[in-house]
Design a protein around this motif. Structure first.
Motif, PDB file in Angstrom:
ATOM      1  N   GLU A 289      24.329   5.027 -29.773  1.00  0.00           N
ATOM      2  CA  GLU A 289      24.453   4.612 -30.477  1.00  0.00           C
ATOM      3  C   GLU A 289      22.574   4.437 -31.712  1.00  0.00           C
ATOM      4  O   GLU A 289      21.992   5.396 -30.965  1.00  0.00           O
ATOM      5  CB  GLU A 289      23.973   2.411 -30.815  1.00  0.00           C
ATOM      6  CG  GLU A 289      23.416   2.388 -29.596  1.00  0.00           C
ATOM      7  CD  GLU A 289      23.847   0.255 -29.463  1.00  0.00           C
ATOM      8  OE1 GLU A 289      24.382  -0.071 -29.994  1.00  0.00           O
ATOM      9  OE2 GLU A 289      22.939   0.330 -28.377  1.00  0.00           O
ATOM     10  N   THR A 290      22.851   4.329 -33.060  1.00  0.00           N
ATOM     11  CA  THR A 290      21.703   4.743 -32.834  1.00  0.00           C
ATOM     12  C   THR A 290      20.420   4.324 -32.411  1.00  0.00           C
ATOM     13  O   THR A 290      20.150   3.211 -32.161  1.00  0.00           O
ATOM     14  CB  THR A 290      21.349   3.998 -35.125  1.00  0.00           C
ATOM     15  OG1 THR A 290      22.285   4.875 -35.735  1.00  0.00           O
ATOM     16  CG2 THR A 290      20.260   4.527 -35.294  1.00  0.00           C
ATOM     17  N   SER A 308       2.988   8.072 -28.676  1.00  0.00           N
ATOM     18  CA  SER A 308       3.430   9.243 -29.850  1.00  0.00           C
ATOM     19  C   SER A 308       4.516   7.987 -30.564  1.00  0.00           C
ATOM     20  O   SER A 308       4.916   7.182 -30.640  1.00  0.00           O
ATOM     21  CB  SER A 308       4.911  10.214 -29.024  1.00  0.00           C
ATOM     22  OG  SER A 308       6.065   9.350 -29.007  1.00  0.00           O
ATOM     23  N   ASP A 309       4.381   9.095 -31.759  1.00  0.00           N
ATOM     24  CA  ASP A 309       5.080   8.383 -32.987  1.00  0.00           C
ATOM     25  C   ASP A 309       6.439   7.949 -33.048  1.00  0.00           C
ATOM     26  O   ASP A 309       7.066   8.877 -31.918  1.00  0.00           O
ATOM     27  CB  ASP A 309       5.075   9.014 -34.168  1.00  0.00           C
ATOM     28  CG  ASP A 309       3.414   8.781 -34.605  1.00  0.00           C
ATOM     29  OD1 ASP A 309       2.746   8.691 -34.511  1.00  0.00           O
ATOM     30  OD2 ASP A 309       3.078  10.257 -35.557  1.00  0.00           O
ATOM     31  N   PRO A 310       7.016   7.460 -33.089  1.00  0.00           N
ATOM     32  CA  PRO A 310       9.046   7.225 -32.566  1.00  0.00           C
ATOM     33  C   PRO A 310       9.858   8.248 -33.871  1.00  0.00           C
ATOM     34  O   PRO A 310       9.255   8.484 -34.703  1.00  0.00           O
ATOM     35  CB  PRO A 310       9.077   5.908 -33.367  1.00  0.00           C
ATOM     36  CG  PRO A 310       7.995   5.510 -34.525  1.00  0.00           C
ATOM     37  CD  PRO A 310       6.864   5.638 -33.712  1.00  0.00           C
ATOM     38  N   VAL A 311      10.991   8.643 -33.098  1.00  0.00           N
ATOM     39  CA  VAL A 311      11.818   9.781 -33.546  1.00  0.00           C
ATOM     40  C   VAL A 311      13.424   8.656 -33.533  1.00  0.00           C
ATOM     41  O   VAL A 311      13.357   8.151 -32.834  1.00  0.00           O
ATOM     42  CB  VAL A 311      12.018  11.021 -32.589  1.00  0.00           C
ATOM     43  CG1 VAL A 311      10.520  11.780 -33.373  1.00  0.00           C
ATOM     44  CG2 VAL A 311      12.364  10.980 -31.880  1.00  0.00           C
ATOM     45  N   THR A 312      13.839   8.988 -34.808  1.00  0.00           N
ATOM     46  CA  THR A 312      15.060   7.789 -34.610  1.00  0.00           C
ATOM     47  C   THR A 312      15.801   8.904 -34.347  1.00  0.00           C
ATOM     48  O   THR A 312      16.188   9.927 -35.322  1.00  0.00           O
ATOM     49  CB  THR A 312      15.154   7.101 -36.513  1.00  0.00           C
ATOM     50  OG1 THR A 312      13.870   5.806 -36.127  1.00  0.00           O
ATOM     51  CG2 THR A 312      16.511   6.185 -36.375  1.00  0.00           C
ATOM     52  N   VAL A 313      17.128   8.701 -33.889  1.00  0.00           N
ATOM     53  CA  VAL A 313      18.190   9.355 -33.736  1.00  0.00           C
ATOM     54  C   VAL A 313      19.473   8.473 -34.304  1.00  0.00           C
ATOM     55  O   VAL A 313      19.666   7.451 -33.567  1.00  0.00           O
ATOM     56  CB  VAL A 313      18.623   9.963 -31.850  1.00  0.00           C
ATOM     57  CG1 VAL A 313      19.956  11.082 -32.591  1.00  0.00           C
ATOM     58  CG2 VAL A 313      17.135  10.572 -31.859  1.00  0.00           C
ATOM     59  N   THR A 314      19.833   8.887 -35.174  1.00  0.00           N
ATOM     60  CA  THR A 314      21.117   8.271 -36.015  1.00  0.00           C
ATOM     61  C   THR A 314      22.787   8.759 -35.371  1.00  0.00           C
ATOM     62  O   THR A 314      22.920  10.012 -34.854  1.00  0.00           O
ATOM     63  CB  THR A 314      21.395   8.742 -37.722  1.00  0.00           C
ATOM     64  OG1 THR A 314      20.172   7.779 -37.818  1.00  0.00           O
ATOM     65  CG2 THR A 314      22.399   8.278 -38.040  1.00  0.00           C
ATOM     66  N   VAL A 315      23.993   7.895 -35.379  1.00  0.00           N
ATOM     67  CA  VAL A 315      24.725   7.518 -34.710  1.00  0.00           C
ATOM     68  C   VAL A 315      25.595   7.941 -35.931  1.00  0.00           C
ATOM     69  O   VAL A 315      25.655   6.527 -36.358  1.00  0.00           O
ATOM     70  CB  VAL A 315      25.171   7.559 -32.983  1.00  0.00           C
ATOM     71  CG1 VAL A 315      27.074   7.075 -32.946  1.00  0.00           C
ATOM     72  CG2 VAL A 315      24.340   7.480 -32.059  1.00  0.00           C
ATOM     73  N   ALA A 316      26.468   9.123 -35.972  1.00  0.00           N
ATOM     74  CA  ALA A 316      27.491   8.574 -37.090  1.00  0.00           C
ATOM     75  C   ALA A 316      28.515   7.874 -36.732  1.00  0.00           C
ATOM     76  O   ALA A 316      29.066   7.764 -35.309  1.00  0.00           O
ATOM     77  CB  ALA A 316      27.817   9.690 -37.694  1.00  0.00           C
ATOM     78  N   GLU A 317      28.937   6.853 -37.525  1.00  0.00           N
ATOM     79  CA  GLU A 317      30.263   5.927 -37.314  1.00  0.00           C
ATOM     80  C   GLU A 317      32.232   6.718 -37.168  1.00  0.00           C
ATOM     81  O   GLU A 317      31.828   7.844 -38.092  1.00  0.00           O
ATOM     82  CB  GLU A 317      30.641   5.129 -38.122  1.00  0.00           C
ATOM     83  CG  GLU A 317      29.241   3.996 -38.174  1.00  0.00           C
ATOM     84  CD  GLU A 317      29.576   2.654 -39.092  1.00  0.00           C
ATOM     85  OE1 GLU A 317      30.924   2.090 -39.587  1.00  0.00           O
ATOM     86  OE2 GLU A 317      28.984   2.678 -40.292  1.00  0.00           O
TER      87      GLU A 317
END
Length: 328
Positions: A289-290, A308-317
């Protein structure tokens, strides 16, 4: 990290007669240091012989420590590990007034430490080409920090010939202020060091010549990189972490990966990750999930913790999920 060599002291001894001017004024407040270099020509760390000021001496190793005990300033101090017995390491201080000299340094050792303090001065009753040399044996007991003050120390004083440092008469005993009252005021330098017994010790809160130095941690930066920002559910991403010092050098500090749903609470996403030969930490993580990721750098002896700064990994539906949403 290295201390200044005794060659700096030799130069100071040979130019004592030129020390009539007051030392440079330092900024108010303690200066934070992350190593033995002070950047101050009037106060710096050096090493000398325990039996003779310009006798044989070996440089110690140095490193920052949390403690030992409760540091007198801040949370850390400078640890020194002598190469062998017989060398004293500590602050050199230049002064314009022997009567007003009061250099202090805090020292701690879990086994206790033996040291020595030297003062070289030219007073108003010196003959040309001579100087007064004071020497005092020091001791710091185990179990706590001890503050050593040149003003509170009693020295054995001997008149010496500057070219050879050969004694020119019998010695006398006095504090720096009492000696100045007997022989007149004058300029010179003092060196106070520990490690004569070869035992490791720590220094902090060095005060002298208008400056105060506090040994604290290095400022580190932690960065994060991810090979892709969008994946299908269940696919893995590769995350790397890099820790650098103020010069940009990669330090190779171990890291812990943390994750959370956007807006949720951060939690560890695995164990401590050691770095590879390139100094980078790397993990492959399946993403369902995202998710937001960041690296946590735990506190170490020489640096505070950081992130560190955060990074977001997006999960496609998934397509089926999208079709179901349309039919509602």
């Amino acid at each position: 990290m290295r201390l200044r060599t005794t060659m700096a002291l030799v130069a100071s001894a040979m130019t004592l007669a030129a020390l009539g001017a007051a030392p440079a004024e330092a900024a108010e407040g303690a200066q934070r240091l992350s190593g033995p270099a002070t950047g101050d020509p009037d106060v710096f760390l050096t090493y000398v012989g325990c039996d003779a000021l310009f006798g044989a001496a070996q440089p110690p190793q140095s490193r920052l420590n949390l403690g030992p005990y409760t540091a007198p300033m801040g949370r850390r101090s400078l640890g020194l590990v002598p190469a062998a017995p017989g060398t004293a390491s500590g602050p050199f201080t230049r002064f314009a007034s022997l009567a007003g000299l009061d250099t202090t340094v805090a020292v701690a050792s879990t086994s206790g430490s033996q040291g020595v303090s030297y003062v070289m001065a030219i007073t108003s009753d010196n003959l040309p080409g001579t100087a007064w040399r004071g020497r005092a044996a020091l001791s710091a007991p185990a179990g706590s920090w001890t503050t050593v003050s040149t003003a509170a120390t009693t020295y054995d004083w001997t008149l010496v010939e500057l070219g050879t440092l050969a004694p020119l008469g019998s010695s006398e005993t006095a504090t720096t202020a009492d000696f100045a009252a007997r022989h007149g005021d004058g300029a010179g330098f003092a060196v106070t060091g520990f490690g004569c017994d070869g035992a490791p010790f720590n220094l902090d809160a060095v005060r002298g010549s208008g400056s105060t130095f506090d040994f604290e941690g290095t400022t580190l930066a932690t960065g994060v990189a991810v090979d892709r920002r969008s994946v299908d559910a269940g696919q893995s991403v590769s995350l790397t972490g890099r820790v650098t010092d103020p010069s940009g050098r990669v330090t190779g500090d171990p890291l812990v990966l943390e994750s959370r749903r956007p807006g949720g609470a951060w939690a560890p996403a695995g164990d401590l990750v050691l770095t590879g030969p390139n100094g980078l930490a790397r993990v492959d993580v399946p993403v369902t999930e995202t998710t937001e990721f960041r690296w946590h750098r735990p506190e170490s002896q020489y640096a505070d913790e950081g992130w560190s700064d955060p990074v977001t990994v997006t999960v496609a539906e998934a397509p089926a999920a999208l079709e179901g949403a349309k039919n509602k």
